[in-house]
Scaffold this motif. Structure first.
Motif, mmCIF file in Angstrom:
data_model
loop_
_atom_site.group_PDB
_atom_site.id
_atom_site.type_symbol
_atom_site.label_atom_id
_atom_site.label_comp_id
_atom_site.label_asym_id
_atom_site.label_seq_id
_atom_site.Cartn_x
_atom_site.Cartn_y
_atom_site.Cartn_z
ATOM 1 N N ALA B 1 15.567 36.802 51.746
ATOM 2 C CA ALA B 1 15.040 38.042 52.451
ATOM 3 C C ALA B 1 15.371 37.889 54.064
ATOM 4 C CB ALA B 1 13.679 38.122 52.303
ATOM 5 N N GLN B 2 15.106 38.926 54.980
ATOM 6 C CA GLN B 2 15.447 38.688 56.203
ATOM 7 C C GLN B 2 14.064 38.809 57.002
ATOM 8 O OE1 GLN B 2 18.160 41.775 56.259
ATOM 9 N NE2 GLN B 2 19.795 40.495 57.413
ATOM 10 N N SER B 3 14.026 38.231 58.104
ATOM 11 C CA SER B 3 12.669 38.316 58.708
ATOM 12 C C SER B 3 12.949 38.232 60.518
ATOM 13 C CB SER B 3 11.701 37.159 58.384
ATOM 14 O OG SER B 3 12.273 35.940 58.808
ATOM 15 N N VAL B 4 11.981 38.857 61.136
ATOM 16 C CA VAL B 4 12.316 38.783 62.570
ATOM 17 C C VAL B 4 10.879 38.535 63.080
ATOM 18 C CG1 VAL B 4 12.840 40.312 64.547
ATOM 19 C CG2 VAL B 4 14.003 40.761 62.602
ATOM 20 N N THR B 5 11.076 37.482 64.170
ATOM 21 C CA THR B 5 9.888 36.974 64.743
ATOM 22 C C THR B 5 9.875 37.271 66.179
ATOM 23 O OG1 THR B 5 9.314 35.395 62.994
ATOM 24 C CG2 THR B 5 8.016 35.095 65.025
ATOM 25 N N GLN B 6 9.032 38.116 66.912
ATOM 26 C CA GLN B 6 8.848 38.139 68.193
ATOM 27 C C GLN B 6 7.683 37.317 68.460
ATOM 28 O OE1 GLN B 6 9.833 42.792 67.973
ATOM 29 N NE2 GLN B 6 9.474 42.094 69.767
ATOM 30 N N LEU B 7 7.784 36.291 69.485
ATOM 31 C CA LEU B 7 6.932 35.234 69.474
ATOM 32 C C LEU B 7 5.716 35.798 70.661
ATOM 33 C CD1 LEU B 7 9.414 32.480 69.986
ATOM 34 C CD2 LEU B 7 7.936 32.400 68.182
ATOM 35 N N ASP B 8 6.075 36.588 71.200
ATOM 36 C CA ASP B 8 4.866 36.972 72.376
ATOM 37 C C ASP B 8 4.559 38.575 72.034
ATOM 38 O OD1 ASP B 8 7.303 35.861 74.301
ATOM 39 O OD2 ASP B 8 5.443 34.728 73.978
ATOM 40 N N SER B 9 3.283 38.772 71.709
ATOM 41 C CA SER B 9 2.811 40.037 71.655
ATOM 42 C C SER B 9 2.593 40.668 72.711
ATOM 43 C CB SER B 9 1.304 40.015 70.787
ATOM 44 O OG SER B 9 0.508 39.399 71.573
ATOM 45 N N GLN B 10 2.299 40.593 73.817
ATOM 46 C CA GLN B 10 2.059 40.677 75.262
ATOM 47 C C GLN B 10 2.709 40.037 76.311
ATOM 48 O OE1 GLN B 10 -1.495 42.666 76.296
ATOM 49 N NE2 GLN B 10 -2.345 42.274 74.706
ATOM 50 N N VAL B 11 3.625 40.825 77.258
ATOM 51 C CA VAL B 11 4.084 40.004 78.365
ATOM 52 C C VAL B 11 3.730 40.688 79.517
ATOM 53 C CG1 VAL B 11 6.250 39.307 79.345
ATOM 54 C CG2 VAL B 11 6.032 38.909 77.017
ATOM 55 N N PRO B 12 3.034 40.076 80.536
ATOM 56 C CA PRO B 12 2.634 40.770 81.652
ATOM 57 C C PRO B 12 3.363 40.309 82.928
ATOM 58 C CG PRO B 12 1.020 39.286 81.090
ATOM 59 C CD PRO B 12 2.033 39.034 80.113
ATOM 60 N N VAL B 13 3.917 40.958 83.699
ATOM 61 C CA VAL B 13 4.861 40.717 84.556
ATOM 62 C C VAL B 13 4.759 41.483 85.932
ATOM 63 C CG1 VAL B 13 6.829 41.968 83.768
ATOM 64 C CG2 VAL B 13 7.141 40.173 84.948
ATOM 65 N N PHE B 14 5.085 40.907 87.061
ATOM 66 C CA PHE B 14 4.884 42.018 88.107
ATOM 67 C C PHE B 14 6.129 42.577 88.416
ATOM 68 C CE2 PHE B 14 0.965 40.929 89.951
ATOM 69 C CZ PHE B 14 0.545 39.742 89.689
ATOM 70 N N GLU B 15 6.093 43.794 89.191
ATOM 71 C CA GLU B 15 7.228 44.570 89.347
ATOM 72 C C GLU B 15 8.321 43.719 89.928
ATOM 73 O OE1 GLU B 15 6.253 48.110 91.666
ATOM 74 O OE2 GLU B 15 8.100 49.453 90.608
ATOM 75 N N GLU B 16 9.549 43.884 89.937
ATOM 76 C CA GLU B 16 10.653 43.353 90.632
ATOM 77 C C GLU B 16 10.980 41.862 89.967
ATOM 78 O OE1 GLU B 16 10.903 43.940 94.839
ATOM 79 O OE2 GLU B 16 10.788 46.267 94.641
ATOM 80 N N ALA B 17 10.108 41.542 89.194
ATOM 81 C CA ALA B 17 10.249 39.992 88.648
ATOM 82 C C ALA B 17 11.206 39.996 87.535
ATOM 83 C CB ALA B 17 8.877 39.478 88.308
ATOM 84 N N PRO B 18 11.934 39.048 87.043
ATOM 85 C CA PRO B 18 12.555 38.879 85.797
ATOM 86 C C PRO B 18 11.620 38.794 84.715
ATOM 87 C CG PRO B 18 12.736 36.765 86.843
ATOM 88 C CD PRO B 18 11.933 37.667 87.767
ATOM 89 N N VAL B 19 12.503 39.223 83.454
ATOM 90 C CA VAL B 19 11.558 39.174 82.151
ATOM 91 C C VAL B 19 12.428 38.733 80.984
ATOM 92 C CG1 VAL B 19 11.617 41.543 81.403
ATOM 93 C CG2 VAL B 19 9.744 40.347 80.800
ATOM 94 N N GLU B 20 12.063 38.040 80.181
ATOM 95 C CA GLU B 20 12.411 37.668 78.758
ATOM 96 C C GLU B 20 11.758 37.923 77.975
ATOM 97 O OE1 GLU B 20 15.261 34.229 77.875
ATOM 98 O OE2 GLU B 20 13.371 33.718 77.199
ATOM 99 N N LEU B 21 12.064 38.777 76.832
ATOM 100 C CA LEU B 21 11.298 39.011 75.591
ATOM 101 C C LEU B 21 12.092 38.204 74.385
ATOM 102 C CD1 LEU B 21 10.656 42.664 76.164
ATOM 103 C CD2 LEU B 21 9.243 40.824 76.900
#
Lengths: 117, 113
Positions: B1-21
């Motif tokens: 069976a396949q599964s997917v895990t998204q480790l972060d439920s919330q990611v706060p970041v300031f405008e113009e900053a980089p982000v990784e989900l």
């Protein structure tokens, strides 16, 4: 414009009542899907249909029923047997290329928010 | 069976900053991966997908994702976020039969001014 429509956008139901959510697509897609989304959770598959007059249960089919009499339409009925029906319901469709080609992008409708009073 | 895990439920970041989900998956055979975005009270919109070929995939709105087979990951990145990127992001994997998606739990990106 081609797309998927869901109606109504908001739906209120009394406990013990059945209610039917509409999903229509004019993309000429063969496959259609119903998902349920609860706050803070991902999407869970309720039912899907690969072709007219055929459909399969997903992970959480209990308390739901569907029909696929036309290619364009895939209505979902939430029955009184569904214990906790308050949720956001999303319909999607795709045009499978057959086998495991893995090129099937699912396109989503805008959703129906169902609230049980 | 396949599964997917998204480790972060919330990611706060300031405008113009980089982000990784972050997204990790499990799959036994071929891997076809997707990222979708959902704005409040709307359906899901496809951001990008990986089917084969280059492991770096570019999508809409300046997003990109990198498929890493050895780490079974498909992280989503954007070098500079805007307020309008505030939304929920879902990672998904297609099953071997090519007819069902399995979704992660979603990551809520909150961009602050």
């Amino acid at each position: 414009d081609g797309g998927i429509t869901q109606s109504p956008k908001y739906l209120f139901r009394k406990e013990g009542q059945n209610v039917t959510l509409s999903c229509e697509q004019n993309l000429n897609h063969d496959a259609m899907y119903w998902y349920r989304q609860d706050p803070g959770q991902g999407l869970r598959l309720i039912y899907y249909s690969q072709i007219v007059n055929d459909f399969q249960k997903g992970d959480i089919a209990e308390g739901y029923s569907v029909s696929r009499e036309k290619k364009e339409s895939f209505p979902l009925t939430v029955t009184s047997a569904q214990k906790n029906p308050t949720a956001f319901y999303l319909c999607a469709s795709t045009h499978p290329h057959g086998g495991s080609t893995g090129t099937d992008t699912q396109y989503f409708g805008p959703g129906t928010r169902l609230t049980v009073l | 069976a396949q599964s997917v895990t998204q480790l972060d439920s919330q990611v706060p970041v300031f405008e113009e900053a980089p982000v990784e989900l972050r997204c990790n998956y499990s799959s036994s055979v071929s891997v076809y991966l997707f990222w979708y975005v959902q704005y409040p009270n709307q359906g899901l919109q496809l951001l990008l997908k990986y089917l084969s070929g280059s492991t770096l995939v570019k999508g809409i709105n300046g997003f990109e994702a990198e498929f890493n087979k050895s780490q079974t990951s498909f992280h989503l990145r954007k070098p500079s976020v805007h307020i309008s990127d505030t939304a929920e992001y879902f990672c998904a994997v297609l099953n071997n039969a090519g007819n069902m998606l399995t979704f992660g739990g979603g990551t809520r990106l909150m961009v602050k001014p």
